[in-house]
Enzyme design. Structure first.
Site, PDB file in Angstrom:
ATOM      1  N   HIS A   1       0.822  -1.213   0.000  1.00  0.00           N
ATOM      2  CA  HIS A   1       0.000   0.000   0.000  1.00  0.00           C
ATOM      3  C   HIS A   1       0.862   1.273   0.000  1.00  0.00           C
ATOM      4  O   HIS A   1       0.659   2.183  -0.796  1.00  0.00           O
ATOM      5  CB  HIS A   1      -0.884   0.024   1.243  1.00  0.00           C
TER       6      HIS A   1
HETATM    7  O1  RIB Z   1      -4.518  -0.624   5.295  1.00  0.00           O
HETATM    8  C1  RIB Z   1      -3.185  -0.572   4.893  1.00  0.00           C
HETATM    9  C2  RIB Z   1      -2.412   0.398   5.728  1.00  0.00           C
HETATM   10  O2  RIB Z   1      -2.418  -0.041   7.076  1.00  0.00           O
HETATM   11  C3  RIB Z   1      -0.922   0.480   5.340  1.00  0.00           C
HETATM   12  O3  RIB Z   1      -0.458   1.774   5.572  1.00  0.00           O
HETATM   13  C4  RIB Z   1      -0.260  -0.483   6.280  1.00  0.00           C
HETATM   14  O4  RIB Z   1       1.090  -0.137   6.578  1.00  0.00           O
HETATM   15  C5  RIB Z   1      -1.098  -0.288   7.512  1.00  0.00           C
HETATM   16  O5  RIB Z   1      -0.614   0.854   8.198  1.00  0.00           O
END
Ligand code: RIB
Ligand code: CA
Length: 348
Positions: free
Chosen positions: A272
């Protein structure tokens, strides 16, 4: 000379945050101003230790790292060791960084930087939004002082990863998220400041990193790849890649890939956060739609949902540019190239 984008990253270093930091450190078009930390994937002090260690690994020990808020604005702290490992970096073990944390408070670092360089800095948030909310309460002009706010967070027309309709970063501190979306929206309406660029699960779950990407990165780094990411490999056996950056990436991602194998049905990892940093540097990686977003705070089942008015029934001005498509293939080419070249530059 590539124009460098001044970045300030706020994160909850976990595995994909670490990859995002490596991406930023490796990017010639990024000027990494500072990194602020908060609780999320793991507790804030462990996040800070992880962040210092990853920046040292990347040869960027000069970048200020500051501790921010250790608990959400109102709700109890939740962390995610099952996803990122007990210390937040999966199976990876990095040496403790030689230098100390900044003695400044994270939200103050954000406000001071924005005041010092008005209109220049892109704030990229990769975790819950508690630090940004505190920065807004301390400096209501923050939206006008920043060049832009880019966030990994929310899920705007997809399901959630924490509850059926909620994404982790917003779930951890929905009050903070609601305040941030509202205040930035007010600034857009009053002064025409750019709407935040939000990369939610809608696009970040298309950034599926696989063992093949890690092998390509190892090859680019000139490192001996290793079998540690082969499915069925004994997870306790660490990477034997010859390059320390590649070993780190492999050992961190192996934990994350095992998690996704159990919960998402594929041996790989949604990365992500590096996608958010890549889009902050090159917005052409995503296509966006301007929509109105608000955050549910009192839902029995939906607290933390980023409620998105796709059909404009509220009649409120759009306050967020939500990414609806992303060029994941070009992103991975850039990730492999940049982090691989960084590894090759700094040596084994
Ligand atoms: O939902 C994904 C997010 O949540 C990303 O930033 C991961 O590192 C967690 O923080
Ligand atoms: Ca994160």
């Amino acid at each position: 000379m590539t124009e460098r984008v001044p970045l300030l990253i706020d994160c909850d270093t976990g595995i994909d945050d670490a990859l995002a930091l490596l991406y930023a450190a490796a990017s010639p078009d990024a000027e990494l101003i500072a990194v602020t930390c908060l609780s999320g994937n793991v507790e804030a002090r462990q996040v800070a230790r992880n962040t210092l260690a990853v920046l040292e690994l990347a040869g960027r020990a000069e970048v200020e790292v500051a501790l921010g808020r250790e608990v959400p604005l109102e709700r109890p702290l939740e962390i995610a060791p099952e996803t990122h490992g007990p210390r937040g970096l999966g199976y990876a073990d990095l040496p403790t960084a030689a230098r100390p944390l900044s003695d400044r408070f994270g939200p103050d670092v954000i406000v001071d930087a924005a005041r010092r360089r008005p209109g220049e800095i892109t704030l990229v948030t990769l975790g819950p939004l508690t630090n940004v909310a505190l920065a807004l309460l301390s400096e209501p002009e923050l939206p006008r002082l920043l060049r832009r706010w880019v966030l990994m967070g929310g899920s705007y027309r997809s399901g959630g990863n924490t509850a059926p309709t909620t994404e982790w970063n917003v779930h951890c501190d929905p009050e903070a998220a609601r305040l941030c979306f509202a205040r930035f929206g007010e600034a857009t309406e009053a002064a025409g400041t750019p709407r935040p660029l939000a990369l939610g699960l809608d696009v970040t779950e298309r950034a599926k990193m696989t063992p093949d990407h890690v092998v390509a990165l190892a090859r680019r780094a000139g490192s001996r790849p290793d079998p540690s990411l082969d499915p069925g490999h004994d997870p306790e056996t660490r990477s034997i890649a010859s390059h320390r950056v590649v070993r780190f990436v492999a050992d961190a991602l192996r934990f994350y890939m095992e998690f996704h194998s159990r919960f998402d049905g594929f041996y790989g990892a949604f990365v992500h956060d590096p996608l958010a940093v890549a889009a902050a540097l090159d917005p052409s990686l995503v296509r966006t739609e301007a929509v109105t977003v608000d955050v549910e705070l009192a839902g029995t089942l939906t607290t933390g949902e980023t409620v998105t008015d796709w059909r404009r029934v509220w009649g409120r001005p759009p306050n967020v540019d939500v990414a609806v498509e992303a060029d994941a293939s070009r992103f991975f080419d850039m990730l492999v190239e940049r982090v691989g070249d960084l590894a090759a530059r700094i040596g084994e």
